[in-house]
Design an enzyme around this catalytic site. Structure first.
Site, short mmCIF file in Angstrom:
data_model
loop_
_atom_site.label_atom_id
_atom_site.label_comp_id
_atom_site.label_asym_id
_atom_site.label_seq_id
_atom_site.Cartn_x
_atom_site.Cartn_y
_atom_site.Cartn_z
N HIS A 1 -2.60 1.29 6.92
CA HIS A 1 -3.01 1.20 5.52
C HIS A 1 -3.20 2.53 4.99
O HIS A 1 -3.69 3.44 5.71
CB HIS A 1 -4.30 0.51 5.49
CG HIS A 1 -4.57 0.13 3.79
ND1 HIS A 1 -3.98 -0.75 3.03
CD2 HIS A 1 -5.68 0.55 2.98
CE1 HIS A 1 -4.47 -1.01 1.81
NE2 HIS A 1 -5.31 0.00 1.55
N CYS B 1 0.61 -1.25 -0.12
CA CYS B 1 0.03 -0.05 -0.11
C CYS B 1 0.87 1.33 0.07
O CYS B 1 0.62 2.22 -0.81
CB CYS B 1 -1.04 -0.10 1.21
SG CYS B 1 -0.40 -0.10 2.76
N HIS C 1 -5.80 2.02 -4.24
CA HIS C 1 -4.85 1.24 -3.32
C HIS C 1 -4.58 -0.11 -3.67
O HIS C 1 -5.06 -0.52 -4.62
CB HIS C 1 -5.47 1.33 -2.03
CG HIS C 1 -6.97 0.38 -1.73
ND1 HIS C 1 -7.02 -0.26 -0.69
CD2 HIS C 1 -7.75 -0.08 -2.75
CE1 HIS C 1 -7.99 -0.95 -0.77
NE2 HIS C 1 -8.42 -0.93 -1.93
#
Length: 367
Positions: free
Chosen positions: A329, A281, A341
């Site tokens: 994240h 990520c 993402h």
């Protein structure tokens, strides 16, 4: 599989990738469109997600939550691994710098010792007295004055030589201490990396084992449950009227970052990866902004800590969305309620609803 079948399979794969990219570009190009996940299709069995399966195991919904939790823990460990790796690179560079300073210092000491040795040999040849001292003992007034001046200059040069030698020796001792301290940090980071790597692999393996025990029909239902959870979260986020406040437009660098991230759609998530074939990520967000000409921290937690924060109402394309309380994240906002993402192992870089996970903060790389 025959040649014709393989050709059809390749075309289907290419068609799927092209469709994904077209959807992403449509969202970026259409002003005022609020992104939401597709409405979930009717469940094959109303109770299949909540009741235990026939073997007495956990419900499919609980399995989904367990898998999500394991992947989130792997994400946190990935952040720790990436941070340790980043620090290790910096420390390796520092050690090289210190090594060069030590070499230069040793060469300086060698030069100073040679000068001191030459002075000592000259003094020995003159009977133990420096030339200035011999002139200073002369009965000739002119020679006496010249000798006294040369003696003073010689004493000053000798004193400076000794001071320089001592100072360089002291520098070398400090360089050695610095090198030792950096080596200790390097070793600590190596242990941190190994610990994080082990934890990542354990969590991913546990999640994969949970998923591998499911029947094909249950795996399909698991994906549907995943989509339903994201849809529910995104719908709740949009229902707050958040999009009515979002009026910010992307900067030139923000547009370049979004373009880079969009071009990565379909590439697989791999922990610790920074492209070009795969990403985690924060690898995706940091590389997208690097492509836009801005170097930002490597991990989602460092991006949260070091980049300027902005309110959700001020969010604009290119800003980064940090998710979950532990900042495990990160995604890039691309406009109209959507983000791009790299979700987790087993998934590809994709476009999703910006509110499909709990938002912790918004940070701006080009503030």
């Amino acid at each position: 599989m025959g040649t014709e079948e393989r050709s059809h399979a390749r075309l289907r794969r290419r068609g799927g990738s092209a469709l994904t990219l077209l959807c992403a570009m449509a969202i970026l190009a259409t002003p005022g469109m609020a992104y939401a996940a597709p409405s979930p299709s009717p469940s094959p069995s109303p109770s299949s997600s909540s009741t235990p399966r026939p073997d007495g195991a956990k419900s499919l919904e609980q399995v989904r939550k367990d898998i999500d939790d394991l992947y989130r823990q792997a994400g946190t460990a990935t952040d720790a691994y990436n941070l340790a790796e980043s620090e290790t690179k910096a420390q390796s560079g520092k050690i090289v710098e210190i090594a060069l300073q030590i070499v230069a210092g040793q060469e300086r000491i060698s030069s100073l010792k040679n000068r001191a040795g030459a002075a000592a040999r000259a003094q020995y040849r003159s009977g133990g007295l420096p030339p200035g001292a011999q002139l200073a003992l002369s009965n000739d007034p002119a020679q006496f004055l010249d000798g006294a001046d040369r003696l003073r200059r010689g004493e000053k040069a000798g004193s400076e030589l000794l001071s320089d030698l001592n100072r360089t020796q002291s520098d070398l001792e400090q360089y050695a201490k610095d090198a030792s301290a950096v080596w200790q940090k390097l070793e600590a980071n190596r242990i941190k990396q190994e610990t994080s790597k082990k934890k990542i692999e354990e969590k991913i393996k546990a999640a994969e084992e949970l998923e591998s025990k499911l029947e094909a029909e249950e795996k399909a239902r698991l994906i549907q449950l995943e989509q339903e959870a994201q849809y529910k979260a995104q719908t709740a986020w949009l229902s707050t009227g958040v999009l009515k406040e979002l009026r910010g437009s992307a900067t030139d660098s923000g547009r370049r970052a979004v373009q880079f991230a969009t071009a990565q759609i379909g590439k697989p998530y791999v922990w610790g990866a920074e492209g070009p074939g795969s990403y985690d990520c924060s690898g995706l967000t940091s590389q997208a902004w690097l492509a836009a000409g801005k170097r930002i921290p490597r991990t989602s937690q460092e991006q949260l800590r070091l980049l300027p924060k902005v309110a959700i109402k001020d969010m604009r394309p290119g800003d980064l969305i940090i998710y979950f309380d532990d900042a495990s994240h990160v995604a890039m906002y691309v406009g109209d309620g959507a983000m791009i993402h790299a979700p987790r192992p087993g998934r590809n870089v994709t476009i999703a609803g910006a509110g499909s996970m709990p938002i912790k903060a918004i940070v701006r790389p080009d503030a």
